[in-house]
Motif scaffolding. Structure first.
Motif, PDB file in Angstrom:
ATOM      1  N   LYS A  35       0.853  -1.192   0.000  1.00 56.70           N
ATOM      2  CA  LYS A  35       0.000   0.000   0.000  1.00 56.70           C
ATOM      3  C   LYS A  35       0.885   1.237   0.000  1.00 56.70           C
ATOM      4  CE  LYS A  35      -4.116  -1.910   2.295  1.00 56.70           C
ATOM      5  NZ  LYS A  35      -5.111  -1.673   3.372  1.00 56.70           N
ATOM      6  N   LYS A  42       4.349   1.432  -6.442  1.00 49.54           N
ATOM      7  CA  LYS A  42       3.826   0.118  -6.020  1.00 49.54           C
ATOM      8  C   LYS A  42       3.783  -0.863  -7.196  1.00 49.54           C
ATOM      9  CE  LYS A  42      -0.090   1.727  -4.460  1.00 49.54           C
ATOM     10  NZ  LYS A  42       0.117   3.162  -4.803  1.00 49.54           N
ATOM     11  N   GLU A 119      -3.834  -3.147  -7.947  1.00 49.41           N
ATOM     12  CA  GLU A 119      -4.997  -2.366  -7.488  1.00 49.41           C
ATOM     13  C   GLU A 119      -6.170  -3.280  -7.148  1.00 49.41           C
ATOM     14  OE1 GLU A 119      -5.476   0.766 -10.481  1.00 49.41           O
ATOM     15  OE2 GLU A 119      -4.189   2.028  -9.242  1.00 49.41           O
ATOM     16  N   ASP A 121      -8.001  -3.366  -4.685  1.00 49.98           N
ATOM     17  CA  ASP A 121      -9.138  -2.708  -4.028  1.00 49.98           C
ATOM     18  C   ASP A 121     -10.107  -2.053  -5.000  1.00 49.98           C
ATOM     19  OD1 ASP A 121      -6.884  -1.084  -4.542  1.00 49.98           O
ATOM     20  OD2 ASP A 121      -7.657   0.510  -3.270  1.00 49.98           O
ATOM     21  N   THR A 160      -1.063  -4.955  -5.034  1.00 45.05           N
ATOM     22  CA  THR A 160      -1.049  -3.535  -4.673  1.00 45.05           C
ATOM     23  C   THR A 160      -2.459  -3.057  -4.351  1.00 45.05           C
ATOM     24  OG1 THR A 160      -1.416  -2.574  -6.871  1.00 45.05           O
ATOM     25  CG2 THR A 160       0.841  -3.210  -6.314  1.00 45.05           C
ATOM     26  N   SER A 161      -2.514  -2.029  -3.503  1.00 47.23           N
ATOM     27  CA  SER A 161      -3.795  -1.430  -3.111  1.00 47.23           C
ATOM     28  C   SER A 161      -3.602   0.057  -2.874  1.00 47.23           C
ATOM     29  CB  SER A 161      -4.327  -2.096  -1.835  1.00 47.23           C
ATOM     30  OG  SER A 161      -5.400  -1.357  -1.289  1.00 47.23           O
ATOM     31  N   ASN A 162      -4.575   0.845  -3.335  1.00 45.97           N
ATOM     32  CA  ASN A 162      -4.557   2.295  -3.084  1.00 45.97           C
ATOM     33  C   ASN A 162      -5.442   2.669  -1.902  1.00 45.97           C
ATOM     34  OD1 ASN A 162      -2.761   3.202  -5.095  1.00 45.97           O
ATOM     35  ND2 ASN A 162      -4.355   3.069  -6.643  1.00 45.97           N
ATOM     36  N   ASN A 163      -5.876   1.658  -1.157  1.00 46.24           N
ATOM     37  CA  ASN A 163      -6.688   1.896   0.040  1.00 46.24           C
ATOM     38  C   ASN A 163      -8.049   2.502  -0.269  1.00 46.24           C
ATOM     39  OD1 ASN A 163      -5.962   0.901   2.494  1.00 46.24           O
ATOM     40  ND2 ASN A 163      -4.877   2.715   3.199  1.00 46.24           N
ATOM     41  N   GLU A 166     -11.593  -1.126   2.302  1.00 55.80           N
ATOM     42  CA  GLU A 166     -10.982  -2.066   3.240  1.00 55.80           C
ATOM     43  C   GLU A 166     -10.947  -3.466   2.628  1.00 55.80           C
ATOM     44  OE1 GLU A 166      -9.579  -1.739   6.366  1.00 55.80           O
ATOM     45  OE2 GLU A 166      -9.630   0.397   5.889  1.00 55.80           O
ATOM     46  N   TYR A 179       3.796  -0.907   3.830  1.00 52.61           N
ATOM     47  CA  TYR A 179       3.328   0.407   3.384  1.00 52.61           C
ATOM     48  C   TYR A 179       4.532   1.201   2.885  1.00 52.61           C
ATOM     49  CZ  TYR A 179       0.970   4.925   3.303  1.00 52.61           C
ATOM     50  OH  TYR A 179       0.435   6.126   2.891  1.00 52.61           O
TER      51      TYR A 179
END
Length: 287
Positions: A35, A42, A119, A121, A160-163, A166, A179
């Motif tokens: 993240k 990322k 990505e 999320d 990977t995640s951009n938040n 949740e 992070y």
């Protein structure tokens, strides 16, 4: 022979804690969940891990409409129906209509690959849970052909995640988490050096000062990222902007030249202009 470890590349500046995290995930044979702010590298990390370790890379970029099944395989029933209407002999073998996904491709790689799930999320909230069993067991079943697909080598999985939302607890438990903090000035200087090795130190110093001043402005909707800094420096060089033009003369703040590379919406530009005006007025009142 000892397993090689990730230590960054000539084109990617990795901090010590990021290198440690990647190597820990590889040792534990768990996916590494990355993240961080957009633009902190990322997605590029997976590309550089593959390059550094000399492994093939499979990239699965997730969209809002992506389903977990698409990473495994899809059955193209429409193509089979069309072929049957045309009398094509291919219809007798259903495997002709099985489209392999990126997870399947990674599982069948002749050597250990790096699998990027980018990505995660962005997809539906159930998407990560729908992949748990396959990523745990390193296998899945193709019902149409009654075939079990097993990983030849366990992939190094970078998620990977951009938040944006949740992620489920069950999914998080199976990942090694890291992070990526936004680079400090020293790290950013190394990143810029990689991309612009002949950049004059005076221009680099003023550009970094101006960049971090913009990032420090309270209330910005979108803070400029590393990639935007690199674009801005490229423009400064193309337009032959001197270092002095980046220095705030007679004011603690000034809107930087070619600011369109750094500020990406009108609210942020307006906010910055207001702060510059207020700062200048306060300075004139003190004289």
């Amino acid at each position: 022979m000892a397993e090689s470890k990730f230590s960054g590349t000539s084109t990617y500046v990795a901090t010590d804690d990021l290198m440690t995290a990647v190597n820990a995930a590889v040792t534990l044979e768990r996916p590494i969940l990355i993240k961080g702010e957009p633009g902190t590298g990322k997605t590029q990390l997976a590309i550089e891990v593959a390059s550094s370790l000399g492994k093939p890379l499979f990239e699965w970029h997730i969209k809002s409409t992506t389903k977990a099944q698409q990473g495994l395989y899809e059955y193209d029933a429409v193509a089979r129906l069309r072929d049957s209407q045309l009398g094509d002999d291919r219809v007798h073998d259903i495997s002709n209509y099985i489209v392999r996904g990126k997870v399947w491709e990674a599982f069948e790689s002749d050597e250990q690959p790096v699998l990027l799930i980018d990505e995660v999320d962005k997809a539906d909230i159930e998407f990560p849970n729908d992949l748990l069993r396959e990523l745990d067991r390193m296998e899945f079943y193709v019902y149409e052909t009654k075939r079990l697909i097993k990983a030849v080598h366990r992939p190094i999985i970078v998620i990977t995640s951009n938040n944006e939302k949740e992620l489920p607890d069950a999914f998080l438990r199976r990942c090694f988490f890291h992070y990526i903090k936004f680079p400090d000035k020293n790290t950013m200087q190394k990143i810029v050096d990689v991309h612009f090795p002949k950049l004059k130190k005076s221009l680099l110093s003023e550009a970094l000062n101006a960049f971090y001043k913009v990032r420090d402005v309270p209330g910005l909707k979108k803070k400029p990222s590393t990639s935007e800094l690199l674009d801005w420096i490229k423009l400064l060089l193309a337009e032959d902007i001197p270092p002095e033009a980046l220095r705030a003369e007679g004011s603690r703040k000034a809107i930087p030249p070619l600011y369109g590379a750094l500020l990406k919406n009108e609210q942020d530009v307006h906010l910055f202009e207001q702060l510059v005006f207020l700062d200048r007025r306060a300075g004139s009142n003190q004289r």
